[in-house]
Design an enzyme around this catalytic site. Structure first.
Site, short mmCIF file in Angstrom:
data_model
loop_
_atom_site.label_atom_id
_atom_site.label_comp_id
_atom_site.label_asym_id
_atom_site.label_seq_id
_atom_site.Cartn_x
_atom_site.Cartn_y
_atom_site.Cartn_z
N GLY A 209 0.82 -1.27 -0.02
CA GLY A 209 -0.03 -0.15 -0.05
C GLY A 209 0.84 1.29 0.21
O GLY A 209 0.32 2.44 0.06
N GLU A 239 4.79 -6.45 2.01
CA GLU A 239 4.61 -6.98 0.48
C GLU A 239 4.10 -5.81 -0.47
O GLU A 239 2.87 -6.00 -0.79
CB GLU A 239 3.61 -8.20 0.46
CG GLU A 239 2.42 -7.87 1.64
CD GLU A 239 1.60 -8.89 1.83
OE1 GLU A 239 1.89 -10.14 1.58
OE2 GLU A 239 0.51 -8.58 2.18
N GLY A 241 3.18 -3.73 -4.01
CA GLY A 241 3.17 -4.08 -5.49
C GLY A 241 3.23 -2.78 -6.24
O GLY A 241 4.48 -2.74 -7.12
N ARG A 242 2.39 -2.05 -6.17
CA ARG A 242 2.30 -0.85 -6.93
C ARG A 242 3.50 -0.18 -6.71
O ARG A 242 4.06 0.12 -7.85
CB ARG A 242 1.15 0.19 -6.53
CG ARG A 242 0.55 1.42 -7.51
CD ARG A 242 -0.31 2.20 -6.78
NE ARG A 242 -1.62 1.47 -6.55
CZ ARG A 242 -2.53 1.62 -7.34
NH1 ARG A 242 -2.44 1.72 -8.68
NH2 ARG A 242 -3.56 0.70 -7.00
N CYS A 307 -17.09 2.55 -26.77
CA CYS A 307 -18.55 3.39 -26.86
C CYS A 307 -18.84 3.48 -25.63
O CYS A 307 -20.09 3.21 -24.95
CB CYS A 307 -19.37 2.84 -27.72
SG CYS A 307 -18.82 2.40 -29.16
N TYR A 336 -1.19 -2.56 -11.75
CA TYR A 336 -2.67 -2.32 -12.06
C TYR A 336 -2.98 -1.67 -13.02
O TYR A 336 -3.94 -0.79 -13.41
CB TYR A 336 -3.30 -1.75 -10.80
CG TYR A 336 -2.96 -2.30 -9.29
CD1 TYR A 336 -3.60 -3.44 -9.14
CD2 TYR A 336 -1.71 -1.61 -8.61
CE1 TYR A 336 -3.14 -3.96 -7.72
CE2 TYR A 336 -1.55 -2.32 -7.24
CZ TYR A 336 -2.08 -3.48 -6.94
OH TYR A 336 -1.77 -3.99 -5.87
C1 LIG Z 1 -3.10 -5.83 -3.07
C2 LIG Z 1 -2.39 -6.19 -1.91
C3 LIG Z 1 -0.91 -5.81 -1.46
C4 LIG Z 1 -0.17 -4.76 -2.44
O1 LIG Z 1 -0.65 -3.61 -2.33
P1 LIG Z 1 0.18 -2.49 -3.15
O2 LIG Z 1 -0.93 -1.20 -2.98
O3 LIG Z 1 0.07 -2.74 -4.66
O4 LIG Z 1 1.08 -2.20 -2.55
C5 LIG Z 1 -0.36 -6.26 -0.48
N1 LIG Z 1 -0.99 -7.24 0.21
C6 LIG Z 1 -2.27 -7.48 0.08
C7 LIG Z 1 -2.96 -8.48 1.12
C8 LIG Z 1 -3.03 -7.13 -0.88
O5 LIG Z 1 -4.56 -7.55 -1.01
#
Ligand SMILES: *Cc1c(COP(=O)(O)O)cnc(C)c1O
Length: 358
Positions: A209, A239, A241-242, A307, A336
């Site tokens: 996050g 953990e 991601g983004r 459309c 994403y």
């Molecule tokens: C989506 C998610 C993440 C990654 O979140 P980001 O905003 O991409 O860093 C990590 N842990 C869990 C459980 C998630 O659902």
């Protein structure tokens, strides 16, 4: 990147900058000397991206049986943490032969379907202050204190199921000070709860996050500050991601038509938000560069071929005079983006995929 993008055979195209991504994740890794770094595959599970990240992360977090099978096939030896709500009994069973390192249990029901042996973290849904978050992950995710207690009691009675710690991914879109505050609140609650459950060597996964600011692409999450100030906890894991993959993907496409209707100028691009859904889901203007035109700018709305009035990449943004054939590269399209998009809506051709290598 720009030169490469201009020499493509056709648009739209996704371009991933693998050396740039590698340098970025190296920097994140270096900023986190005492923390385990997992990558949340759901941000972008592209195999080349996974292979680029693998040497620099401690593991991959997957959120479905599909991601689990894909990551295990792509990276046979990597450590995997398996989370996500609504895991089916079949998915949980597959965790055993696909060699999952940690299962993040989301409900007492999941305990009945765990493979044996299994090492679990219980996902906690705690009523903590997540001030300023773009998205809070309460609702169906994780468990409240009563359900956590129930899980701990059931695990204590079950041989070969090992309670190792707590997982808490509570919010996304937070900057480093807000993330630190949240991590400290989680650690405060979780470490004493785990002690009360008799867990030795407790593990804490405080989720992902970390903020990505699409309006200010140069403002990066402050990994150095975050890494220095994380709570002292024996085994701490994050953990994201983004914030790992967003910056090293581009969606490049060309102008098909330009028209002015009732005083508004629309630039219609090949492709659309069925390939790059990020601006629709986040409600922002996707940042971009015009690769082929310069000169005085005036406002226009960049749309795709769908459309629906929702097919907008960026609204009322300043652009130079554009004509069919001009090329635009949307930046920050590495997370994403393609993998959350509704590709088959209207049955337009799919983009091509390109990987810049060192
Ligand atoms: C989506 C998610 C993440 C990654 O979140 P980001 O905003 O991409 O860093 C990590 N842990 C869990 C459980 C998630 O659902």
């Amino acid at each position: 990147m720009n030169e490469y993008a201009l020499n493509l055979d056709g648009y739209p195209a996704y371009i991933y900058d693998l050396p740039g991504l590698e340098a970025h994740v190296r920097g994140i890794r270096a900023a986190l000397p005492n923390t385990e770094l997992f990558y949340a595959a759901k941000a972008n599970p592209d195999a080349e991206i996974l292979r680029t990240l693998a040497p620099h992360v401690d593991g991959i977090e997957v959120s479905s049986g599909g991601e689990l099978a894909h990551v295990r096939k792509t990276l046979p030896d990597i450590r995997i943490a398996f989370g996500g709500p609504g895991k089916t009994p079949e998915e949980l069973r597959s965790a055993s032969h696909l060699n999952v390192d940690r299962i993040h249990v989301e409900s007492p029901r999941e305990l009945s379907h765990l493979p044996s042996p299994a090492s679990v973290l219980l996902r906690a849904n705690l009523p903590l202050n997540t001030g300023g978050a773009a998205l809070t992950m309460s609702g169906p995710f994780g468990m409240d204190e009563d359900a956590l207690d129930e899980c701990a009691r059931r695990i204590a009675r079950t041989p070969h199921i090992d309670l190792r710690g707590v997982h808490a991914h509570l919010a996304s879109g937070l900057d480093a000070p807000a993330m630190l505050d949240l991590a400290a609140q989680v650690a405060d609650w979780a470490l004493s709860w785990l002690e009360s459950q008799g867990v030795d060597d407790p593990e804490l996964n405080v989720g992902g996050g970390m903020a990505v600011d699409y309006a200010n692409p140069d403002v990066l999450f402050d990994w150095a500050h975050y890494g220095q100030k994380l709570p002292e906890s024996p085994a701490l894991r994050i953990e994201p991601g983004r914030a790992i993959t967003a910056y090293h993907g581009w969606y490049v496409t060309d102008v098909l038509d330009v028209k002015t209707t009732r005083g508004e100028t629309y630039v219609i691009l090949r492709g659309g938000t069925h390939h790059l859904r990020t601006p629709v889901t986040k409600g922002h203007n996707q940042p971009f560069e015009v690769l082929t035109a310069t000169g005085p700018e005036s406002p226009a709305t960049l749309v795709g071929q769908l459309c629906t009035p929702k097919d907008v990449f960026a609204r009322d943004v300043p652009v130079p005079a554009l004509a069919p054939g001009d090329v635009i590269a949307f930046t920050m399209a590495g997370a994403y983006a393609w993998n959350i998009s509704h590709h088959d809506f209207l049955m337009h051709p799919k983009p091509s995929f390109h990987y810049l290598n060192g």
